[in-house]
Design a protein around this motif. Structure first.
Motif, PDB file in Angstrom:
ATOM      1  N   THR A  81       0.831  -1.221   0.000  1.00 13.09           N
ATOM      2  CA  THR A  81       0.000   0.000   0.000  1.00 13.09           C
ATOM      3  C   THR A  81       0.858   1.261   0.000  1.00 13.09           C
ATOM      4  O   THR A  81       0.513   2.260   0.624  1.00 13.09           O
ATOM      5  CB  THR A  81      -0.998   0.065   1.191  1.00 13.09           C
ATOM      6  OG1 THR A  81      -0.312   0.439   2.362  1.00 13.09           O
ATOM      7  CG2 THR A  81      -1.726  -1.243   1.376  1.00 13.09           C
ATOM      8  N   THR A 116      -0.383   8.162   5.331  1.00 11.84           N
ATOM      9  CA  THR A 116       0.475   7.381   4.425  1.00 11.84           C
ATOM     10  C   THR A 116      -0.306   6.871   3.220  1.00 11.84           C
ATOM     11  O   THR A 116      -0.044   5.770   2.738  1.00 11.84           O
ATOM     12  CB  THR A 116       1.174   6.203   5.140  1.00 11.84           C
ATOM     13  OG1 THR A 116       0.230   5.175   5.414  1.00 11.84           O
ATOM     14  CG2 THR A 116       1.859   6.652   6.421  1.00 11.84           C
ATOM     15  N   VAL A 172       4.385   5.643   2.227  1.00 12.62           N
ATOM     16  CA  VAL A 172       3.589   6.822   1.894  1.00 12.62           C
ATOM     17  C   VAL A 172       3.352   6.925   0.385  1.00 12.62           C
ATOM     18  O   VAL A 172       2.221   6.990  -0.073  1.00 12.62           O
ATOM     19  CB  VAL A 172       4.256   8.115   2.423  1.00 12.62           C
ATOM     20  CG1 VAL A 172       3.555   9.347   1.860  1.00 12.62           C
ATOM     21  CG2 VAL A 172       4.192   8.151   3.948  1.00 12.62           C
TER      22      VAL A 172
HETATM   23  K   LIG Z   1       0.597   4.913   0.385  1.00 15.13           K
END
Ligand SMILES: [K+]
Ligand SMILES: [K+]
Lengths: 484, 484
Positions: free
Chosen positions: B113, B316, B434
């Motif tokens: 992610t 993030t 992030v």
């Molecule tokens: K991210």
């Protein structure tokens, strides 16, 4: 806190100010000899400081008692504040006419042995002022060695007490041992300075330059008598002399005392010395090889300039023989991280320091082992010594305080409109007492002249914070410190 | 380590790969619907992955046993490695023709992610590939919530176990409670995603964009279907929708479960929630006011863009609605430090996270008090809970590991010739998951396309390291981990 505690804590600063006032007569004599009018200003500053200091000393005099922890913190902070203000007096009043923020910045940068400067045109500065800058760094240097060996360990703020080093025979007449140790310490500080000056002169510096640079080398201070710093001098010999004495000054002086004054070789086995010399060697070697491969310049020149400029950063001296930020991004990144490192505890150098990395490394190894085998309890070691909880806590506290101070100082600087690179490296180089930052303004080829007064005040505070190992200042900001 | 342990640890990854293979049929269906040839590639990838995964699962199948700590570490790392490799397959084989380093980077960036991308021209990418990027982030997001609630606390690596949250009634039929909790967790993850998609569509996004951005918002992933990210969309409504759902996704899902599924309001009293919302509010307010004073633009536009872009960094997520590095040095410095922060434990967000700052803050307060009053022993508290030594140690270990990883990754990147700013912020944004860094290359207006393959491998490793909270990977590098 009782008013009597504050009064008692003021007394040592007042007494020490008398000595500082006396030392102002040295630049006075030099300016008189060279026919510069500033000599009168130094005499007036000296007399004024001396008179005020003696008055305060008389008013705060009290029978010598064993102070509390809190009063010792207060003594330390007052000593350094006094040094910063008294040191600024000649900058503020002399022909140079710095304003208040600049004069205090220059003085604090000196006594914290940071070596960032707000004076450009050093080559044309009167010799008295140049010498005053060097003297302040030299006093700041020996002050921080004493602080690191005697006071900070006592306050559990950082480093190893000299008492541990001498533990075998400390029981026997402790006060006499302490005084003889102190004399040996100051003696070796003077001896190293003299040797360094002789070596600089032999390598081609003028006598005046040799004396000034010797004082700022042994203090790992980094003030120079030339805008170009070591770029002013020709040849590699002067760089190698600088490298050797910067490295010596970043070793623990307790161990230099044992080695030189008592002939004890075993003292050199301190693990922090190996780590410190290890990372200097590693960084210099890797960068020199990388520079050799990418440029093809003669390897002896590359090695000399790499060793000098990076020993200068790692020992937190801050001399530069050229603009190493032009050596490419790898050199810039190394310079940034090298700014954190520092030398050994009980030396004149700043930064995080080798012994803290050793303790953090041991904590990391221990912690990883516990993740794998949760029930394998084992003591943490520094060399053969066990690192107790208190020591581990003080290292963690320091790192947390260090990073928090860095963030706050950086945000304040960038709020004044300074660019990101100048803000993060300006606050960092102040906090670690190195001297130069990165970027065109405060990089090794620049100076701190263009900064706003507010930025200079922020950096002055940050330099003091760094020099007193953060926590010795931060405790004074805790309300309970002042409560009875 | 026994071969049987490795075999047992492989089984969960193989089983999970079957589900990932099945999920490849979604982009296949979308490409088929839109008439794009890539649908065949997704089907082939799905079948190949499924067949291999089932074979490995059959070969490593073993009776379900309570695994050792070491085998659990291995399970976690193998799961994420598998996800990274399987996820890369369509990028490597589809019409886009990324090379291996790029395909793995894109996939790892998705499943961790992080949301950094090596694809430019997103607006013209086939819908199947766009959906696949979003699906990978969405799977990575729910995976990391499960990891943070069930496995990492068990391994003493980070966060609070859901068992603590549920401690009042965990004694009673623990397995049933666990399963019902897990179902509620996945349910709320899906529910939030659906609500977010509806809100995005209502705010003006196309259905396809709304679904994709909802998946990458709730995962705090930050992949977009447009090169301009949220700069593609008009108006402030879409920014506010994004802000609200990013903030929700950075809250602990255990607490969202208690709140939504069991109606327990008291769950919101977790101190990390207050700190997290506190620093978001503080940063956004200060910056919005500073921008308003320096530019004079309408305050509602300033507030919307400041809240969106900085909530995006702090949670993030990594979306950007414009190039905030043009807002001046104060904004750049805030963006740099905001990259460290992160949201709450047990959420999809990365970074250091609010609960660690709370524990570090408590350690600092406690330590300062002990410096002033050395004998005042007092327990460390997180809210009303006592923070034991083990928890304190795990926070310190994480910080040390985090900083050490940052230094190593930065040095490796700058050794490839990347400039200083790109190197320190590229490694940082990968480590904290992030997405964007600073500078013209990898800043919010750029992407990771120009980087060398070596730099991409370094960053892929750094993203995995960051996502697994550093220590879960580093233990595997300790030789004793593999010894019996
Ligand atoms: K991210
Ligand atoms: K210095």
């Amino acid at each position: 806190m009782q008013p009597s505690t504050i009064r008692t804590a003021t007394y040592p600063a007042a007494i020490f100010a008398v000595y500082v006032a006396a030392s102002m007569l040295l630049p006075a004599a030099v300016d008189l000899y060279y026919g510069n009018d500033d000599w009168e200003i130094f005499v007036v500053c000296s007399l004024a400081t001396g008179a005020i200091a003696l008055t305060i000393a008389a008013a705060t005099r009290a029978p010598l008692t064993r102070g509390s922890t809190r009063s010792t913190f207060l003594v330390v902070v007052l000593l350094w504040l006094m040094l910063g203000l008294v040191g600024a007096l000649p900058f503020y009043t002399a022909s140079l006419k710095l304003d208040l923020a600049e004069a205090v910045f220059e003085s604090v940068s000196a006594i914290t042995t940071t070596g960032s400067t707000v004076i450009s045109g050093l080559d044309n500065l009167p010799p008295g002022l140049l010498l005053w800058r060097s003297i302040l760094q030299w006093i700041g240097g020996v002050g921080v060695v004493a602080l690191g060996l005697f006071l900070l360990p006592l306050l559990k703020v950082g480093g190893f007490s000299y008492f541990r080093v001498e533990s075998s025979d400390i029981e026997n007449r402790p006060f006499e041992r302490f005084i003889s140790f102190l004399i040996a310490l100051v003696g070796i500080y003077c001896l190293l300075t003299a040797l360094c000056a002789l070596a600089y002169a032999a390598a081609g510096m003028s006598n005046f330059d040799a004396v000034n640079h010797a004082m700022t080398t042994i203090a790992t201070g980094g003030f120079s008598t030339h805008d170009a710093s070591f770029g002013y001098f020709e040849g590699n010999a002067v760089l190698w002399v600088g490298t050797v004495f910067m490295l010596l000054a970043a070793l623990p002086f307790s161990i230099l005392v044992l080695f030189f004054a008592r002939g004890r070789l075993d003292a050199l086995r301190d693990p922090q010395i190996r780590l410190f010399l290890g990372y200097v060697t590693l960084i210099v070697t890797v960068l020199a090889v990388q520079r050799r491969i990418t440029t093809g310049d003669p390897f002896d020149d590359i090695l000399a300039s790499t060793a000098f400029n990076f020993a200068s950063i790692i020992t937190t001296t801050g001399f530069a023989s050229e603009d190493y930020t032009l050596w490419g991004p790898f050199a810039v990144t190394l310079a940034f991280f090298a700014t954190f490192l520092g030398g050994c505890s009980g030396s004149t150098s700043g930064g995080i320091k080798a012994y803290r990395f050793l303790i953090l490394g041991a904590m990391l190894r221990n912690g990883l082992r516990l993740l794998i085998h949760p029930h394998s309890v084992q003591a943490l070691r520094y060399g053969k010594r066990i690192v107790d909880e208190e020591m581990q806590r003080s290292v963690v506290l320091f790192i947390v305080g260090f990073l928090a101070s860095w963030v706050v100082a950086t945000l304040l600087l960038s709020a004044t409109g300074l660019d990101f690179l100048t803000s993060i490296t300006g606050s960092l180089t102040a906090l670690t007492n190195v001297g130069p930052g990165l970027g065109t303004t405060i990089g090794p080829a620049g100076n701190f002249v263009p900064l706003s007064d507010f930025a200079k005040w922020v950096l002055s505070a940050t330099m003091l914070l760094g020099r007193l190992e953060i926590l010795a200042v931060v405790v004074l900001l805790v309300p309970t410190f002042w409560r009875d």
